[in-house]
Motif scaffolding. Sequence first.
Motif, PDB file in Angstrom:
ATOM      1  N   SER A 131       0.808  -1.214   0.000  1.00 44.83           N
ATOM      2  CA  SER A 131       0.000   0.000   0.000  1.00 44.83           C
ATOM      3  C   SER A 131       0.840   1.262   0.000  1.00 44.83           C
ATOM      4  CB  SER A 131      -0.934   0.015   1.215  1.00 44.83           C
ATOM      5  OG  SER A 131      -0.181   0.048   2.415  1.00 44.83           O
ATOM      6  N   ILE A 132       2.134   1.166   0.338  1.00 41.31           N
ATOM      7  CA  ILE A 132       2.957   2.371   0.394  1.00 41.31           C
ATOM      8  C   ILE A 132       4.198   2.234  -0.489  1.00 41.31           C
ATOM      9  CG2 ILE A 132       2.181   2.978   2.710  1.00 41.31           C
ATOM     10  CD1 ILE A 132       4.842   1.945   3.772  1.00 41.31           C
ATOM     11  N   ARG A 133       4.121   1.385  -1.522  1.00 39.12           N
ATOM     12  CA  ARG A 133       5.325   1.180  -2.327  1.00 39.12           C
ATOM     13  C   ARG A 133       5.641   2.426  -3.150  1.00 39.12           C
ATOM     14  NH1 ARG A 133       1.507  -2.038  -5.240  1.00 39.12           N
ATOM     15  NH2 ARG A 133       1.256  -1.401  -7.411  1.00 39.12           N
ATOM     16  N   LEU A 248      -0.328  12.670   5.622  1.00 40.37           N
ATOM     17  CA  LEU A 248       0.525  12.616   4.431  1.00 40.37           C
ATOM     18  C   LEU A 248      -0.128  11.782   3.342  1.00 40.37           C
ATOM     19  CD1 LEU A 248       3.238  13.242   3.046  1.00 40.37           C
ATOM     20  CD2 LEU A 248       4.168  11.180   4.130  1.00 40.37           C
ATOM     21  N   VAL A 249      -0.739  10.665   3.714  1.00 35.72           N
ATOM     22  CA  VAL A 249      -1.359   9.782   2.731  1.00 35.72           C
ATOM     23  C   VAL A 249      -2.596  10.415   2.104  1.00 35.72           C
ATOM     24  CG1 VAL A 249      -2.632   7.605   2.460  1.00 35.72           C
ATOM     25  CG2 VAL A 249      -0.470   7.639   3.711  1.00 35.72           C
ATOM     26  N   ASN A 250      -3.450  11.015   2.917  1.00 33.46           N
ATOM     27  CA  ASN A 250      -4.743  11.472   2.422  1.00 33.46           C
ATOM     28  C   ASN A 250      -4.832  12.975   2.172  1.00 33.46           C
ATOM     29  OD1 ASN A 250      -6.301   8.997   2.264  1.00 33.46           O
ATOM     30  ND2 ASN A 250      -5.992   8.871   4.473  1.00 33.46           N
ATOM     31  N   ARG A 280      -0.691   7.507  -3.009  1.00 32.29           N
ATOM     32  CA  ARG A 280      -2.052   7.096  -3.325  1.00 32.29           C
ATOM     33  C   ARG A 280      -2.902   7.126  -2.058  1.00 32.29           C
ATOM     34  NH1 ARG A 280      -1.132   1.316  -5.736  1.00 32.29           N
ATOM     35  NH2 ARG A 280      -0.167   1.181  -3.682  1.00 32.29           N
ATOM     36  N   PRO A 281      -3.920   7.968  -1.991  1.00 32.42           N
ATOM     37  CA  PRO A 281      -4.788   7.997  -0.807  1.00 32.42           C
ATOM     38  C   PRO A 281      -5.523   6.669  -0.625  1.00 32.42           C
ATOM     39  CG  PRO A 281      -5.094   9.957  -2.167  1.00 32.42           C
ATOM     40  CD  PRO A 281      -4.288   8.990  -2.980  1.00 32.42           C
ATOM     41  N   TYR A 282      -5.731   6.284   0.607  1.00 33.07           N
ATOM     42  CA  TYR A 282      -6.521   5.094   0.919  1.00 33.07           C
ATOM     43  C   TYR A 282      -7.031   5.195   2.347  1.00 33.07           C
ATOM     44  CZ  TYR A 282      -2.158   3.357   3.044  1.00 33.07           C
ATOM     45  OH  TYR A 282      -1.014   3.214   3.788  1.00 33.07           O
ATOM     46  N   PRO A 283      -8.064   4.433   2.690  1.00 31.35           N
ATOM     47  CA  PRO A 283      -8.686   4.554   4.014  1.00 31.35           C
ATOM     48  C   PRO A 283      -7.729   4.180   5.142  1.00 31.35           C
ATOM     49  CG  PRO A 283     -10.137   3.398   2.490  1.00 31.35           C
ATOM     50  CD  PRO A 283      -8.790   3.490   1.814  1.00 31.35           C
TER      51      PRO A 283
END
Length: 318
Positions: A131-133, A248-250, A280-283
């Motif tokens: 998910s964080i590659r 940072l992600v979202n 890439r945003p994700y929950p």
Amino acid sequence: MGGLLRRPAILIGAARSGTKMLAETLNRHPELFVLREPTAVWRYGRAYSPTDLRPASDARPAVCAYIRRAFEKELRASGKPRFAEKTPSNCLRMPFIHQVFPDALFLHLLRDGRDATASAVDTWKGMRDRSIRTPRQADTEKRPRGSLKWVAEFMGRVFKRKMHIDDWRSLLETPAYLPWAVGLARRHLLNSSKPLWGPRVPGLRHIRKTYPLLETCALQWEACVRMAVGAGRQMEPNRYLEIRYEELVNNAPETTARALQFLDLPYDERLLEEMTRHIRPYPLPKWPTVLSEEQLRRVERLIGTALEQTGYPLAAKP
């Protein structure tokens, strides 16, 4: 302290807190070079120590000169004017780093300890959190993983990044990293969780023998966060900044802008878009779907205080 390494940025965060993502993002700034995990450089003079903890008193002139010399070499080769460095173990030695670089800026990336723990369990086993590659990781995943050739190439790249041999002491300390190399190969070839991984917090070997892997990862996160927050929050506000992995992600552009403001680096909307395109945003959080209620209770029982102190409310039923 001036010179080539003026106001270096030290990116800190517990293992699996997203520091790799942050480093990848900031390294896209045209004025900042980010070096990732030069472990042996920070451990110069203490390579055979069982812990990554390093007191400020260790910052002797010869040690400081070696570390600065190694980083200056990397910065000159990069062609960029500013230097940054990312090593999760630095959570355990911020007072030491402050002595080596009195004008350093510390950027601390916090992540919910329950998510970081769950991700660390996979990493101890040689698994990858896709998910964080980063783009480089995505390219690597196209090649067969787990073969002897893959492991040899991977170890060669990592060993080159971590080591800096330019005097007799650094040469004599090289054998100290052979167990690490064997453990790395074992983890990736056999998916074994037995070799120690991540920041060597005080007592890690005893913790690993005493607790299951889930609790080991939770305690590893807690020790790193507790020491980093304890040291950082005593600094002047213009020297230490906490940002969150979830932000940072979202909300990557806004969070990156905060980091650049703190580091006194110029930016505009176009640059922010370019720097954060790979995120890439994700929950989040992820722990509600990966930890059972029983696992959640076990984790929060150990690290609940640190979770609350860093703004992550507890969720397990009493």
